[in-house]
Scaffold this active site. Structure first.
Site, PDB file in Angstrom:
ATOM      1  N   ARG A 223       0.852  -1.177   0.000  1.00 33.13           N
ATOM      2  CA  ARG A 223       0.000   0.000   0.000  1.00 33.13           C
ATOM      3  C   ARG A 223       0.892   1.234   0.000  1.00 33.13           C
ATOM      4  O   ARG A 223       2.097   1.128   0.233  1.00 33.13           O
ATOM      5  CB  ARG A 223      -0.921   0.027   1.230  1.00 33.13           C
ATOM      6  CG  ARG A 223      -0.179   0.250   2.534  1.00 33.13           C
ATOM      7  CD  ARG A 223      -1.116   0.235   3.733  1.00 33.13           C
ATOM      8  NE  ARG A 223      -1.966   1.423   3.789  1.00 33.13           N
ATOM      9  CZ  ARG A 223      -1.680   2.536   4.473  1.00 33.13           C
ATOM     10  NH1 ARG A 223      -0.549   2.629   5.155  1.00 33.13           N
ATOM     11  NH2 ARG A 223      -2.515   3.552   4.505  1.00 33.13           N
ATOM     12  N   LYS A 317      -0.319  15.427   9.723  1.00 32.67           N
ATOM     13  CA  LYS A 317       0.790  15.254   8.786  1.00 32.67           C
ATOM     14  C   LYS A 317       1.787  16.411   8.876  1.00 32.67           C
ATOM     15  O   LYS A 317       2.805  16.410   8.182  1.00 32.67           O
ATOM     16  CB  LYS A 317       0.261  15.084   7.358  1.00 32.67           C
ATOM     17  CG  LYS A 317      -0.430  13.721   7.158  1.00 32.67           C
ATOM     18  CD  LYS A 317      -1.022  13.572   5.779  1.00 32.67           C
ATOM     19  CE  LYS A 317      -1.793  12.265   5.615  1.00 32.67           C
ATOM     20  NZ  LYS A 317      -0.943  11.071   5.522  1.00 32.67           N
TER      21      LYS A 317
END
Lengths: 355, 202
Positions: A223, A317
């Site tokens: 992934r 993030k």
């Protein structure tokens, strides 16, 4: 093709660059114009020729310089590589997996000659030619996991599997998106993911764990994950955050194209044969914004993804403060035209920027 | 009341329960300060259990408040010591003798319970045989992610690392192996801009 290895740095003067070849094969992570968490697993059984998905362990132009950077990190902080005592066998499993894969996938760069337990490993790019006894630690200069991951791009977590759970019990972590192996070692799957917002409530980790527990030998999965990094700094560690954090404040309208990088992790998952552990390589690819927008489709799409990303994710993030500057820059490369589905650059079929 | 209800948090953060008597051939209690109250409460539920109990107690600021009450429970063994570090060799000796059927009861501060739990797990005690109950101070044991030094009894966010002097914010991310929460530099992106410390949970 023969790879030309770059002589470049990921710190100080930051001479890291992607060639045109590396830009076009970059693992762009957005298959549509928006992003939300998902268990985006697929089989890791090769991919288009020349893509980063083609080989089991991708080797690219940054290989030699990344390994130099890793050696610097480890000399500075040996705790970036740790293995709990019960994980040595899994380390040998990992060493075998990487040596066999690389020697088969890149016979011009790597050779493995096996005569019973006497193995000879030749790594031409790094100038290594070692003969050792498989499963005998005393015949290698490092433990087996450390030995082979000093020669392999990307971080490596080695997960023990017991009680229907995965445990972060060993790893080599020097190119991480701001997490600490030294702090997280010994944690279970839910504990080391605890700081991730939203995904627990969405059931992402329960489903991912169920999938990972059932990965079989010979059937690896993969992934992508992504974040943002200012400067091509591989070692964005929490350990050194008090040193590199300030770099996040250095963006201007003039330099953002060169200094702001999209950071993509190609995560793969392999069941290991003797230990039944799960190898979890986390390979980091960096690309400057100015190189992303050289692909019209990616420029359009990245603008839309960053613009529409929920605030919580942009905060997690680590780029919430820089998002306005990113959008000012990226909006120049979004003319509002639709984008083709999927991650590929589609340079021959997507229209050029029309603004 | 010395019981505190911790707010809901992330999945690495420990949750604590209420000590309950369990069947076992030996019962080890490790407590600090107000953690003594959890032992006294448990003894009321099952006074007979004390005849095979070993109590390791670190009074800290509570001084003599609980010592005589605990002794009055007539545990098979009783130890009162000046600090966790001082008690540690004894604790390790007890764990090295442990066999199946030992029940472990930890009570008091998070730092005490966390460290004793980490010790127990390294000694191979099954997690299912370990109970915890928080009592007393809500101070946290914090690891500085930068210098790796541990600062005990942190009561404010942010706080100053007692080893390297960086200003750290208090995360809920917790390592059972280290028995510590993670502290991360708060002014890395704006050096010198450190908010005033606020008491935890206030």
């Amino acid at each position: 093709m023969t790879i030309q290895f770059n002589d470049e740095t990921f710190r100080d003067d930051y001479t890291f660059r992607n060639s045109d070849w590396a830009v076009k094969r970059f693992p762009f992570p957005f298959h549509e114009d928006s992003y939300m968490y998902s268990v985006n697993m697929e089989q890791h059984r090769g991919g288009p020729e020349g893509s980063v998905y083609e080989k089991r362990f991708d080797v690219d132009e940054h290989y030699v310089s990344e390994m130099k950077d890793r050696a610097i990190v480890l000399a500075d902080d040996p705790l970036r590589c740790q293995s709990l005592p019960h994980m040595t066998l899994a380390g040998w499993d990992l060493l075998e997996l990487i040596m066999v894969s690389k020697s088969e996938d890149y016979p011009d760069l790597f050779e493995l000659h096996r005569d019973g337990n006497t193995w000879r490993w030749i790594n031409k790019p790094l100038g290594i030619d070692d003969t050792f006894t498989f499963l005998d630690e005393t015949t290698l200069p490092f433990g087996p996991m450390e030995y082979i991951t000093r020669q392999s791009q990307g971080d490596f977590a080695v997960l023990d599997q017991r009680d229907d759970m995965l445990w972060m019990d060993a790893g080599m972590v020097t190119t991480q998106a701001d997490w600490s192996l030294d702090f997280d070692i010994g944690m279970n799957f839910f504990e080391w993911h605890a700081p991730v917002p939203k995904a627990h409530e969405m059931g992402i980790f329960k489903r991912a764990l169920k999938f990972l527990l059932n990965i079989q030998q010979g059937a690896p999965a993969r992934r992508l994950n992504w974040t943002m990094t200012v400067n091509p700094l591989l070692d964005t560690s929490p350990e050194n955050y008090h040193k590199w954090g300030i770099q996040k404040t250095g963006l201007t309208a003039e330099n953002i194209g060169q200094k702001q990088f999209l950071r993509v992790e190609l995560q793969t998952f392999y069941r290991l044969p003797r230990s039944n552990a799960l190898a979890f390589p986390i390979r980091c690819y960096l690309i400057a914004f100015e190189d992303i927008v050289s692909v019209p489709k990616w420029g359009r799409r990245l603008h839309r993804v960053i613009r529409d990303l929920p605030e919580e994710l942009a905060t997690y993030k680590g780029f919430i403060d820089n998002r306005p500057k990113m959008l000012d820059y990226l909006s120049q490369y979004d003319d509002g035209l639709p984008t083709s589905p999927g991650v590929w650059p589609d340079l021959d079929t997507e229209p050029a920027l029309s603004k | 009341m010395s019981k505190f209800q911790f707010p809901e948090s992330i999945m690495s953060r420990p949750v604590y329960g209420t000590l309950e008597p369990r069947l076992g051939h030996a019962h080890l209690f490790v407590a600090d300060a107000e953690g003594a109250e959890a032992i006294l409460d448990l003894a009321k539920k099952d006074p007979g259990l004390m005849s095979s109990a070993h109590i390791i107690f670190i009074p800290r600021a509570t001084g003599e408040t609980y010592v005589e009450q605990l002794k009055a429970l007539r545990p098979a063994q009783f130890y009162s010591g000046p600090s966790y570090e001082a008690a540690l060799p004894r604790l390790r000796r007890v764990f090295s003798d442990a066999s199946m059927g030992l029940q472990v009861y930890l009570s008091g501060t998070e730092g005490l319970m966390g460290q004793a739990q980490s010790e127990a797990m390294q000694a191979g005690i099954a997690p299912a045989a370990i109970q915890t109950e928080h009592r007393g101070s809500v101070a946290r044991r914090m690891q500085c992610v930068h210098c790796k030094g541990i600062t005990e009894d942190v009561m404010t966010d942010p706080f100053v690392c007692s080893h390297c002097g960086l200003n750290l914010f208090v995360r809920d991310h917790y390592s059972r192996r280290l028995a510590a929460y993670q502290g991360v530099c708060i002014d890395a992106e704006d050096p010198g801009n450190v908010p005033d410390p606020v008491e935890l949970y206030s």
